[in-house]
Design a protein around this motif. Structure first.
Motif, PDB file in Angstrom:
ATOM      1  N   GLU A 144       0.675  -1.323   0.028  1.00 13.72           N
ATOM      2  CA  GLU A 144      -0.062  -0.037   0.081  1.00 13.72           C
ATOM      3  C   GLU A 144       0.974   1.225   0.075  1.00 13.72           C
ATOM      4  OE1 GLU A 144      -2.302   1.973   3.563  1.00 13.72           O
ATOM      5  OE2 GLU A 144      -3.157   0.110   2.763  1.00 13.72           O
ATOM      6  N   LEU A 145       1.913   1.374   0.845  1.00 16.34           N
ATOM      7  CA  LEU A 145       2.739   2.302   1.001  1.00 16.34           C
ATOM      8  C   LEU A 145       3.497   2.406  -0.416  1.00 16.34           C
ATOM      9  CD1 LEU A 145       4.002   1.826   4.486  1.00 16.34           C
ATOM     10  CD2 LEU A 145       2.630   4.066   3.721  1.00 16.34           C
ATOM     11  N   ARG A 146       4.058   1.492  -1.009  1.00 18.98           N
ATOM     12  CA  ARG A 146       4.808   1.433  -2.114  1.00 18.98           C
ATOM     13  C   ARG A 146       3.679   2.116  -3.321  1.00 18.98           C
ATOM     14  NH1 ARG A 146       4.469  -1.200  -6.602  1.00 18.98           N
ATOM     15  NH2 ARG A 146       3.472  -3.025  -5.438  1.00 18.98           N
ATOM     16  N   GLN A 147       2.643   1.571  -3.485  1.00 14.86           N
ATOM     17  CA  GLN A 147       1.724   2.095  -4.263  1.00 14.86           C
ATOM     18  C   GLN A 147       1.004   3.753  -4.088  1.00 14.86           C
ATOM     19  OE1 GLN A 147      -1.391  -0.904  -4.248  1.00 14.86           O
ATOM     20  NE2 GLN A 147      -0.416  -2.083  -5.793  1.00 14.86           N
ATOM     21  N   GLU A 148       1.243   4.013  -3.025  1.00 11.58           N
ATOM     22  CA  GLU A 148       0.788   5.382  -2.633  1.00 11.58           C
ATOM     23  C   GLU A 148       1.763   6.671  -3.319  1.00 11.58           C
ATOM     24  OE1 GLU A 148       0.155   6.002   1.543  1.00 11.58           O
ATOM     25  OE2 GLU A 148      -1.699   4.898   1.514  1.00 11.58           O
ATOM     26  N   PRO A 165      17.131  -3.919  10.734  1.00 11.46           N
ATOM     27  CA  PRO A 165      17.666  -2.608   9.960  1.00 11.46           C
ATOM     28  C   PRO A 165      16.682  -2.408   8.496  1.00 11.46           C
ATOM     29  CG  PRO A 165      19.582  -3.954  10.666  1.00 11.46           C
ATOM     30  CD  PRO A 165      18.583  -4.873  11.093  1.00 11.46           C
ATOM     31  N   GLY A 166      16.388  -3.298   8.170  1.00 10.46           N
ATOM     32  CA  GLY A 166      15.644  -3.070   6.834  1.00 10.46           C
ATOM     33  C   GLY A 166      14.323  -2.708   7.149  1.00 10.46           C
ATOM     34  N   LEU A 167      13.679  -2.995   8.363  1.00 11.21           N
ATOM     35  CA  LEU A 167      12.505  -2.718   8.787  1.00 11.21           C
ATOM     36  C   LEU A 167      12.355  -1.168   9.250  1.00 11.21           C
ATOM     37  CD1 LEU A 167      11.055  -5.640  10.919  1.00 11.21           C
ATOM     38  CD2 LEU A 167      10.260  -4.994   8.926  1.00 11.21           C
ATOM     39  N   VAL A 168      13.375  -0.797   9.959  1.00  8.47           N
ATOM     40  CA  VAL A 168      13.682   0.389  10.258  1.00  8.47           C
ATOM     41  C   VAL A 168      13.722   1.334   9.151  1.00  8.47           C
ATOM     42  CG1 VAL A 168      15.251   2.193  11.687  1.00  8.47           C
ATOM     43  CG2 VAL A 168      14.668   0.039  12.590  1.00  8.47           C
ATOM     44  N   TYR A 179      11.864   5.539   5.517  1.00  2.00           N
ATOM     45  CA  TYR A 179      11.582   6.012   4.207  1.00  2.00           C
ATOM     46  C   TYR A 179      10.132   6.379   3.889  1.00  2.00           C
ATOM     47  CZ  TYR A 179      11.337   5.927  -0.904  1.00  2.00           C
ATOM     48  OH  TYR A 179      11.165   6.248  -2.283  1.00  2.00           O
ATOM     49  N   PHE A 180       8.974   5.566   4.640  1.00  2.24           N
ATOM     50  CA  PHE A 180       7.721   6.020   4.246  1.00  2.24           C
ATOM     51  C   PHE A 180       7.201   6.986   5.383  1.00  2.24           C
ATOM     52  CE2 PHE A 180       7.871   1.847   1.873  1.00  2.24           C
ATOM     53  CZ  PHE A 180       7.543   2.492   0.766  1.00  2.24           C
ATOM     54  N   GLY A 181       7.936   7.208   6.204  1.00  7.34           N
ATOM     55  CA  GLY A 181       7.507   8.269   7.339  1.00  7.34           C
ATOM     56  C   GLY A 181       6.602   7.648   8.059  1.00  7.34           C
ATOM     57  N   ASP A 209       5.388   0.142  14.466  1.00  4.41           N
ATOM     58  CA  ASP A 209       4.138  -0.239  14.859  1.00  4.41           C
ATOM     59  C   ASP A 209       2.968  -0.135  13.750  1.00  4.41           C
ATOM     60  OD1 ASP A 209       4.824  -1.176  17.515  1.00  4.41           O
ATOM     61  OD2 ASP A 209       4.110   0.788  18.292  1.00  4.41           O
ATOM     62  N   TYR A 210       3.080   0.722  12.988  1.00  5.88           N
ATOM     63  CA  TYR A 210       2.147   0.853  11.751  1.00  5.88           C
ATOM     64  C   TYR A 210       2.610   0.046  10.677  1.00  5.88           C
ATOM     65  CZ  TYR A 210      -0.456   2.081   7.671  1.00  5.88           C
ATOM     66  OH  TYR A 210      -1.239   2.125   6.672  1.00  5.88           O
ATOM     67  N   LEU A 211       3.726  -0.090  10.399  1.00  2.00           N
ATOM     68  CA  LEU A 211       4.245  -0.922   9.387  1.00  2.00           C
ATOM     69  C   LEU A 211       4.059  -2.497   9.539  1.00  2.00           C
ATOM     70  CD1 LEU A 211       5.784  -0.912   6.599  1.00  2.00           C
ATOM     71  CD2 LEU A 211       7.858  -1.156   8.018  1.00  2.00           C
ATOM     72  N   MET A 212       4.171  -2.677  10.914  1.00  3.58           N
ATOM     73  CA  MET A 212       4.164  -4.190  11.076  1.00  3.58           C
ATOM     74  C   MET A 212       2.610  -4.408  11.471  1.00  3.58           C
ATOM     75  SD  MET A 212       7.000  -5.142  10.738  1.00  3.58           S
ATOM     76  CE  MET A 212       6.805  -6.936  11.340  1.00  3.58           C
ATOM     77  N   GLY A 213       1.740  -3.755  11.388  1.00  2.09           N
ATOM     78  CA  GLY A 213       0.264  -3.939  11.761  1.00  2.09           C
ATOM     79  C   GLY A 213      -0.221  -3.833  13.233  1.00  2.09           C
TER      80      GLY A 213
END
Length: 90
Positions: free
Chosen positions: A30-34, A66-69, A74-76, A80-84
């Motif tokens: 979703e973030l990528r497509q936005e 480190p990749g998650l961070v 990157y997406f701001g 917690d949001y990224l991981m649901g």
């Protein structure tokens, strides 16, 4: 702790992780497509191969911490949001 309880706790924990990782894949896409980015572009931004990035979105592979961070920054959004874990982006 008895064995039946331990199995139940482990099962609940595994199901919770499955939900979190599914959310991660959905939110990443979703973030990528936005941003109007293609998977190939995201792979380049992350410094990984296209197939590696696709595994993130398909839920068959996941970045290390480190990749998650990096992705959250990157997406701001928060980790917690990224991981649901939360529905608020920050």
């Amino acid at each position: 702790m008895n064995d039946a309880f331990a199995v139940r706790v482990k099962t609940v924990h595994i199901k919770r992780l499955e939900v979190i990782m599914t959310k991660f894949s959905e939110r990443l896409k979703e973030l990528r497509q936005e941003r109007g980015l293609k998977q190939r572009e995201m792979a380049e931004i992350c410094g990984i191969k296209l197939r590696g990035y696709q595994c993130y979105e398909y839920g068959t592979g996941y970045p290390e911490v480190p990749g998650l961070v990096f992705l959250a920054d990157y997406f701001g959004v928060s980790l917690d949001y990224l991981m649901g874990r939360k529905d608020e982006r920050t």
